[in-house]
Design a protein around this motif. Structure first.
Motif, mmCIF file in Angstrom:
data_model
loop_
_atom_site.group_PDB
_atom_site.id
_atom_site.type_symbol
_atom_site.label_atom_id
_atom_site.label_comp_id
_atom_site.label_asym_id
_atom_site.label_seq_id
_atom_site.Cartn_x
_atom_site.Cartn_y
_atom_site.Cartn_z
ATOM 1 N N CYS A 56 0.849 -1.197 0.000
ATOM 2 C CA CYS A 56 0.000 0.000 0.000
ATOM 3 C C CYS A 56 0.886 1.249 0.000
ATOM 4 O O CYS A 56 1.848 1.325 0.768
ATOM 5 N N CYS A 59 0.214 3.000 3.759
ATOM 6 C CA CYS A 59 0.579 2.386 5.050
ATOM 7 C C CYS A 59 1.568 1.223 4.908
ATOM 8 O O CYS A 59 2.042 0.713 5.905
ATOM 9 N N ASN A 61 0.998 -1.803 4.113
ATOM 10 C CA ASN A 61 0.375 -3.109 4.301
ATOM 11 C C ASN A 61 0.344 -3.783 2.926
ATOM 12 O O ASN A 61 0.538 -3.111 1.912
ATOM 13 N N CYS A 68 -4.384 -0.181 0.306
ATOM 14 C CA CYS A 68 -4.944 -1.415 0.857
ATOM 15 C C CYS A 68 -6.406 -1.200 1.235
ATOM 16 O O CYS A 68 -6.893 -0.078 1.267
ATOM 17 N N CYS A 71 -6.927 1.329 4.168
ATOM 18 C CA CYS A 71 -6.758 2.746 3.816
ATOM 19 C C CYS A 71 -7.908 3.243 2.938
ATOM 20 O O CYS A 71 -8.214 4.429 2.928
HETATM 21 ZN ZN LIG Z 1 -2.869 0.962 3.474
#
Ligand SMILES: [Zn+2]
Length: 197
Positions: A56, A59, A61, A68, A71
């Motif tokens: 992502c 973030c 992830n 992601c 988010c």
């Molecule tokens: Zn994210």
């Protein structure tokens, strides 16, 4: 030990984390005797994870698009960020159902013995996010072990002067362990009982 393809497979499997030589051999022979459709599904899952999954851009992830799922969720608050070491920690915290903010995945923890310093983690990216002025609390959910504590201490020192509340998960988590090994109830309680640092 064996020749050709079967040995190649045993060698590759043996390089995976947590797979010893005996397990590698057992899995290889399982694949050999398995239904071709099952093996194709496994091969395709392995290829897809490399082709489709990325990190992502907000973030870090795992994600299948720029951002992601977490988010992209408009129902979550942007005001609280929970810092974790790895994507698997996001999953562990999501399971508790206690958190409705966003995450920041560092990609590890400070570990001088392995040559991992702050510059090797996504700390600069975190500082950029915090500089936006929207965030009022940063929750430090790094692992309850030496490296996780060192990382939390470092981040608290960096972030507190910015006027953002910094909290750490309450004690009660198995010390020396990994966040993902804590059960949902313990982790949920540690989350609820988080304290200012
Ligand atoms: Zn994210």
């Amino acid at each position: 030990m064996y020749e050709g393809a079967i040995q190649d497979l045993i060698d590759e499997l043996g390089r995976l984390p947590g797979v010893g030589p005996k397990s590698a051999q057992r899995i290889a022979f399982h694949v050999l005797s398995a239904d071709p459709a099952d093996v194709n599904r496994l091969a395709s899952a392995l290829r897809k994870v490399k082709d489709l999954v990325r990190f992502c851009t907000s973030c870090y992830n795992v994600a299948e698009s720029d951002q992601c799922r977490i988010c992209r969720d408009p129902r979550r608050t942007d005001e609280v960020i929970c810092v974790v070491e790895e994507p698997k920690d996001v999953v562990a915290i999501e399971r508790t159902g206690e958190f409705r903010g966003r995450y920041h995945v560092l990609g590890g923890a400070i570990n001088p013995l392995e040559g991992i310093g702050p510059d090797n983690l996504r700390i600069r990216e975190l500082m950029t996010r915090l500089g936006g002025g929207v965030i009022r609390e940063l929750i430090l959910a790094t692992d309850p072990n030496t490296e996780g504590e060192a990382t939390a201490t470092y981040l608290a020192l960096m972030v507190k002067p910015m006027g953002i509340a910094v909290t750490r998960l309450a004690s009660g988590l198995p010390v020396g362990g990994d966040l993902e090994y804590a059960d949902e109830i313990t982790l949920g309680r540690a989350f609820e009982g988080r304290r200012a640092v």
